[in-house]
Design a protein around this motif. Structure first.
Motif, short mmCIF file in Angstrom:
data_model
loop_
_atom_site.label_atom_id
_atom_site.label_comp_id
_atom_site.label_asym_id
_atom_site.label_seq_id
_atom_site.Cartn_x
_atom_site.Cartn_y
_atom_site.Cartn_z
N PRO A 90 -46.04 -10.61 -5.51
CA PRO A 90 -44.66 -10.78 -6.00
C PRO A 90 -43.96 -9.72 -7.13
O PRO A 90 -42.83 -9.45 -7.46
CB PRO A 90 -44.45 -12.13 -6.36
CG PRO A 90 -46.11 -12.61 -6.44
CD PRO A 90 -46.71 -11.58 -5.78
N ARG A 91 -44.96 -9.38 -7.84
CA ARG A 91 -44.91 -8.33 -8.93
C ARG A 91 -45.66 -7.24 -9.22
O ARG A 91 -46.79 -7.48 -9.37
CB ARG A 91 -44.28 -9.05 -10.29
CG ARG A 91 -43.53 -8.33 -11.25
CD ARG A 91 -43.31 -8.91 -12.39
NE ARG A 91 -44.27 -8.50 -13.56
CZ ARG A 91 -44.19 -8.58 -14.58
NH1 ARG A 91 -42.97 -8.64 -15.24
NH2 ARG A 91 -45.35 -8.35 -15.53
N LEU A 92 -45.27 -5.85 -8.80
CA LEU A 92 -45.95 -4.94 -9.15
C LEU A 92 -45.23 -3.88 -10.18
O LEU A 92 -45.07 -4.42 -11.33
CB LEU A 92 -46.31 -4.11 -7.89
CG LEU A 92 -46.90 -4.74 -6.65
CD1 LEU A 92 -46.99 -3.97 -5.40
CD2 LEU A 92 -48.64 -4.63 -7.19
N GLY A 93 -44.86 -2.84 -9.67
CA GLY A 93 -44.17 -1.95 -10.75
C GLY A 93 -44.85 -0.77 -11.15
O GLY A 93 -46.04 -0.71 -10.81
N TYR A 191 -38.68 -7.08 -4.45
CA TYR A 191 -38.77 -7.88 -5.80
C TYR A 191 -37.43 -8.75 -5.84
O TYR A 191 -37.53 -10.00 -6.39
CB TYR A 191 -38.92 -6.81 -7.04
CG TYR A 191 -39.04 -7.44 -8.24
CD1 TYR A 191 -40.20 -8.14 -8.59
CD2 TYR A 191 -37.80 -7.43 -8.99
CE1 TYR A 191 -40.02 -8.97 -9.79
CE2 TYR A 191 -38.05 -8.05 -10.05
CZ TYR A 191 -39.14 -9.00 -10.70
OH TYR A 191 -38.92 -9.31 -11.88
N PHE A 192 -36.19 -8.10 -5.84
CA PHE A 192 -35.11 -8.79 -6.54
C PHE A 192 -34.83 -9.95 -5.41
O PHE A 192 -34.08 -10.88 -5.71
CB PHE A 192 -33.94 -7.90 -6.55
CG PHE A 192 -34.38 -7.15 -7.76
CD1 PHE A 192 -34.31 -7.63 -8.99
CD2 PHE A 192 -34.62 -5.72 -7.70
CE1 PHE A 192 -34.35 -7.09 -10.02
CE2 PHE A 192 -34.65 -5.06 -9.02
CZ PHE A 192 -34.39 -5.71 -10.27
N CYS A 193 -35.16 -9.71 -3.97
CA CYS A 193 -34.89 -10.86 -2.93
C CYS A 193 -35.74 -11.94 -3.06
O CYS A 193 -35.49 -13.11 -3.33
CB CYS A 193 -35.07 -10.19 -1.55
SG CYS A 193 -34.91 -11.53 -0.17
N HIS A 194 -37.20 -11.76 -3.26
CA HIS A 194 -37.94 -12.73 -3.25
C HIS A 194 -38.08 -13.43 -4.48
O HIS A 194 -38.60 -14.41 -4.59
CB HIS A 194 -39.39 -12.27 -2.54
CG HIS A 194 -39.10 -11.65 -1.38
ND1 HIS A 194 -38.75 -12.19 -0.34
CD2 HIS A 194 -39.73 -10.54 -0.86
CE1 HIS A 194 -38.56 -11.29 0.83
NE2 HIS A 194 -39.32 -10.49 0.66
N LEU A 201 -30.07 -8.14 -6.61
CA LEU A 201 -30.21 -7.22 -5.40
C LEU A 201 -29.10 -6.49 -4.92
O LEU A 201 -29.14 -5.38 -4.57
CB LEU A 201 -30.65 -8.41 -4.23
CG LEU A 201 -30.85 -7.85 -2.82
CD1 LEU A 201 -31.98 -7.21 -2.83
CD2 LEU A 201 -31.02 -9.31 -1.91
N ARG A 202 -27.88 -7.09 -5.06
CA ARG A 202 -26.54 -6.37 -4.66
C ARG A 202 -26.68 -5.27 -5.72
O ARG A 202 -26.13 -4.20 -5.20
CB ARG A 202 -25.32 -7.12 -4.78
CG ARG A 202 -24.36 -6.60 -4.47
CD ARG A 202 -22.90 -7.37 -4.23
NE ARG A 202 -21.80 -6.41 -4.06
CZ ARG A 202 -20.80 -6.57 -3.68
NH1 ARG A 202 -20.46 -7.99 -3.18
NH2 ARG A 202 -19.74 -5.75 -3.74
N GLY A 351 -40.43 -18.78 2.68
CA GLY A 351 -39.05 -18.34 2.38
C GLY A 351 -38.84 -17.05 3.14
O GLY A 351 -39.28 -16.95 4.21
N LEU A 352 -38.06 -16.19 2.81
CA LEU A 352 -37.74 -14.89 3.20
C LEU A 352 -38.91 -14.06 3.53
O LEU A 352 -39.01 -13.11 4.24
CB LEU A 352 -36.64 -14.14 2.75
CG LEU A 352 -35.24 -14.81 2.59
CD1 LEU A 352 -34.33 -14.14 1.79
CD2 LEU A 352 -34.60 -14.52 4.27
#
Ligand code: AMP
Ligand code: MG
Length: 509
Positions: A90-93, A191-194, A201-202, A351-352
């Motif tokens: 869920p989080r890299l970067g 990242y921004f979706c989940h 995200l938009r 989820g997604l």
């Protein structure tokens, strides 16, 4: 003389909401020195080449390490997530890279990203460093792929040091200045979706399209006019005004570029090695060179990454893997396309993240159908060029031209043509040296070959010692060349122009 330090940087990404990045200053390496400077990348940036050992080398090290003033520099580490070997992280970067800013060159812009400049908030357990060995590998591959005409990030320079960095053994730290139109990844959208920051995200979608997809300017303008995103991020970041037309048009572009990318990799035998979604560029650039390799002996099952124990990323699977990755990108766009599906799916476990392809909203699913044709048309064009059946156009990129269809003498081979499919099987069965094969095929006298004789012509015999099925292939090839009326000298010169004489052998790299 224009030097890098004279480029005034701008960091548009650093003007996005705080959630997109962290500001981080580079931490200096001990005794840095310029080891390599790529004149091709310098030309992209419109700056003068610099030779290692020149006086400017020291100044360049200081500039990159933040020890000299540089107008507009604003180093940030970008956040993203990604599917690594199929598992969502869920989080890299940027754990060891800093986006220093963007350089504007005419109507283009390039991210300047420094790799190996010390830890960031996304380093997890890593030291934020890059070792010299892997930096040299990235530098070489960037130049090699550009030379082959394949979309890639670039490497302006390579800086070595006496800074100890520990891997399996003690090594030294290095810096690479990476240059690319963008470093936005499939995983940035994930990242921004989940993390349910759908308003962001938009924002990411709009910013990405605005900067890097000028051909979608009208769609972007319509989205902004019809359903403007709020100027302030909402308190609940899950609240978003969908922009389905924009999201679908964006995915269509990414699908096309990704199809073309893998359609370029396969003919040259390039294996990426770590096709996780965080290593996939939305611009269809070859990104994040790790344990990559070019095929030596042709082997469909070749795995170039020693830590890929389950052989997920073999040479043959690259096309399928990228489609799977595109499916993950499509899933990450669902909140912007169909709030209903988003709502229903978010109640399911995972989820997604785990959204099955068949449950994607139809417009996204339809767009994924464009992947196969984009990939196959590029692949067949390149293979037909490698066989000397068609000429590689200089200048205009083939995607800009109307495809020539069917039986025309200058049409690429059509999908399913035996000549390509059979050749791949033969090369794989014989584990034939890929580079040598193409050069020898391009060098021998095909027109003068007496196909009634039992022998396979000399330059090719050693590659196919047991001969057998290679003979009928060669006969079919001779017929196809004749059918198209390709002159023998022309065939050879076309082939030698596109089939590399040397390849970056992994044993050397
Ligand atoms: P990669 O598989 O090389 O694309 O890296 C996956 C993730 O690990 C990325 O988020 C990298 O920034 C991070 N990473 C890799 N190596 C290091 C390192 N030495 N220090 C900190 N982060 C790293
Ligand atoms: Mg990576």
């Amino acid at each position: 003389m224009t030097a890098l330090s004279q480029i005034v940087l701008d960091n548009a990404y650093a003007r996005l909401p705080d959630a997109f990045y962290r500001r981080v200053q580079p931490t200096a390496l001990r005794n840095p020195r310029l080891l390599a400077f790529d004149s091709g990348t310098a030309a992209l940036l419109g700056i003068d080449p610099l030779a290692p050992g020149e006086e400017g080398g020291r100044a360049l090290c200081d500039l990159l390490q933040g020890e000299r003033a540089w107008e507009g520099v604003d180093p940030i580490a970008q956040v993203y997530a990604g599917h690594q070997f199929g598992v969502y992280v869920p989080r890299l970067g940027d754990g060891r890279a800093l986006l220093l800013g963007q350089a504007r060159v005419g109507d283009r812009h390039y991210d300047l990203q420094l790799k190996g400049a010390g830890p960031t908030p996304y380093s997890r357990r890593g030291d934020g460093r890059a070792v010299l060995r892997s930096t040299i590998r990235e530098y070489l591959a960037s130049v090699a792929l550009r030379g082959l005409g394949i979309p890639t990030t670039h490497a302006l320079c390579l800086i070595g040091s006496d800074h100890p960095v520990y891997r399996e053994t003690p090594e030294t730290g290095a810096l690479l200045l990476r240059v690319a139109e963008s470093h936005v990844r499939f995983g940035t959208f994930e990242y921004f979706c989940h993390s349910e920051q759908h308003a962001h995200l938009r924002t990411l979608l709009e910013a990405t399209v605005e900067r890097d997809f000028p051909q979608l300017a009208d769609v972007l303008a319509r989205a902004r006019r019809d359903a403007p995103a709020p100027t302030e991020a909402p308190l609940d970041l899950r609240e978003v005004v969908p922009c389905p037309e924009l999201a679908v048009a964006f995915l269509r572009e990414v699908v096309r570029r990704t199809g073309h990318l893998v359609g370029e990799w396969q003919p040259v035998g390039f294996c990426h090695g770590v096709l996780n979604t965080d290593n996939c560029s939305v611009l269809g650039l070859t990104l994040d060179y790790g344990p990559y390799g070019f095929l030596d002996d042709f082997d469909l099952d070749h795995v170039c990454n020693h830590s890929d124990h389950r052989a997920r990323y073999t040479y043959e699977r690259q096309p399928d893997v990228l489609l799977w990755n595109l499916g993950r990108l499509a899933a990450a766009l669902v909140p912007l396309v169909d709030p209903g599906v988003c709502e229903t799916q978010s109640r399911e476990p995972g989820g997604l993240v785990h959204l099955a392809l068949e449950r994607l909203p139809e417009p996204l699913l339809d767009v994924l159908d464009g992947y196969g044709p984009a990939l196959v048309s590029r692949y067949l064009r390149r293979m037909s060029e490698k066989l000397g059946l068609i000429a590689r156009p200089s200048g205009a990129q083939p995607e800009d031209r109307e495809p020539v269809e069917g039986d025309a003498p200058d049409a690429p081979l059509s999908a399913g043509h035996r000549l390509v499919g059979d050749l791949v099987v033969l090369l794989d069965r014989g584990k034939v040296d890929h580079t040598t094969f193409w050069r020898r095929l391009g060098a021998f006298d095909l027109a003068g070959w007496n196909r009634e004789g039992a022998e396979i012509p000399a330059p090719l015999t050693t590659l196919f010692p047991c001969g057998g099925p290679f003979r009928p292939w060669l006969v079919a090839y001779q017929e196809e060349v004749a059918r198209r009326g390709v002159d023998e000298a022309e065939r050879r010169s076309r082939m030698q122009a596109v089939n590399p004489a040397v390849v970056l052998r992994n044993s050397l790299a």
